[in-house]
Design a protein around this motif. Structure first.
Motif, PDB file in Angstrom:
ATOM      1  N   VAL A  14      -7.366  -2.921   7.320  1.00  0.00           N
ATOM      2  CA  VAL A  14      -6.826  -1.917   6.407  1.00  0.00           C
ATOM      3  C   VAL A  14      -5.537  -2.493   5.837  1.00  0.00           C
ATOM      4  N   PRO A  15      -5.254  -2.296   4.557  1.00  0.00           N
ATOM      5  CA  PRO A  15      -3.963  -2.751   4.031  1.00  0.00           C
ATOM      6  C   PRO A  15      -2.806  -2.074   4.762  1.00  0.00           C
ATOM      7  N   VAL A  16      -1.860  -2.873   5.166  1.00  0.00           N
ATOM      8  CA  VAL A  16      -0.729  -2.357   5.929  1.00  0.00           C
ATOM      9  C   VAL A  16       0.290  -1.785   4.946  1.00  0.00           C
ATOM     10  N   VAL A  22       2.624  -1.229  14.335  1.00  0.00           N
ATOM     11  CA  VAL A  22       1.884  -2.466  14.554  1.00  0.00           C
ATOM     12  C   VAL A  22       2.329  -3.117  15.852  1.00  0.00           C
ATOM     13  N   ALA A  23       1.461  -3.964  16.396  1.00  0.00           N
ATOM     14  CA  ALA A  23       1.812  -4.818  17.528  1.00  0.00           C
ATOM     15  C   ALA A  23       1.776  -6.253  17.030  1.00  0.00           C
ATOM     16  N   SER A  41       9.416  -2.291   5.901  1.00  0.00           N
ATOM     17  CA  SER A  41       9.156  -2.631   4.506  1.00  0.00           C
ATOM     18  C   SER A  41       8.043  -3.657   4.425  1.00  0.00           C
ATOM     19  N   VAL A  42       7.365  -3.668   3.279  1.00  0.00           N
ATOM     20  CA  VAL A  42       6.303  -4.626   3.012  1.00  0.00           C
ATOM     21  C   VAL A  42       6.718  -5.409   1.781  1.00  0.00           C
ATOM     22  N   TYR A  43       6.794  -6.730   1.927  1.00  0.00           N
ATOM     23  CA  TYR A  43       7.241  -7.607   0.860  1.00  0.00           C
ATOM     24  C   TYR A  43       6.022  -8.373   0.367  1.00  0.00           C
ATOM     25  N   ARG A  44       5.340  -7.829  -0.626  1.00  0.00           N
ATOM     26  CA  ARG A  44       4.054  -8.383  -1.055  1.00  0.00           C
ATOM     27  C   ARG A  44       4.206  -9.721  -1.761  1.00  0.00           C
ATOM     28  N   ILE A  75      -2.651  -3.418  13.644  1.00  0.00           N
ATOM     29  CA  ILE A  75      -2.246  -2.032  13.432  1.00  0.00           C
ATOM     30  C   ILE A  75      -2.663  -1.208  14.643  1.00  0.00           C
ATOM     31  N   THR A  76      -1.717  -0.499  15.225  1.00  0.00           N
ATOM     32  CA  THR A  76      -2.023   0.354  16.368  1.00  0.00           C
ATOM     33  C   THR A  76      -2.086   1.825  15.976  1.00  0.00           C
TER      34      THR A  76
END
Length: 108
Positions: A14-16, A22-23, A41-44, A75-76
């Motif tokens: 799945v897109p995070v 997450v682990a 944050s997600v730095y694409r 992803i947990t």
């Protein structure tokens, strides 16, 4: 992992996004391994994510976040939003054969 909860959708990845838990599987420092942490944050553009409490101090005493590659995390727990719920429902419907696959044209 999340596979048990969403097994009917057939999606193992799945897109995070921000606020997922997450682990970290692979890390330069093993003390952070398998410890559940929340994504801040997600730095694409740089293909990395930042998680809370993963910082280091620079020489000028600034605190910076340590970037982590998304393929090194599992992803947990997902932060469910309306869009994500609809996405999972559509995937489950397509997998069950109700509305999935190629569209069939009428032969009149």
């Amino acid at each position: 992992g999340i596979n048990a909860e969403y097994m009917g959708t057939g999606k193992l990845s799945v897109p995070v996004r921000k606020e997922d838990t997450v682990a970290i599987r692979r890390s330069a420092r093993d003390r952070h391994r398998d410890h559940p942490e929340k994504i801040s944050s997600v730095y694409r553009k740089r293909f990395c994510v930042h998680v809370t409490d993963r910082t280091r101090d620079r020489n000028n005493s600034q605190t910076v976040q340590i970037p982590i590659r998304p393929d090194n995390v599992v992803i947990t727990k997902l932060k469910m939003t309306r869009d994500r719920e609809a996405w999972f429902e559509n995937k489950a419907k397509a997998r069950s054969g109700k509305t999935g696959g190629k569209k069939q044209e009428d032969t009149d």
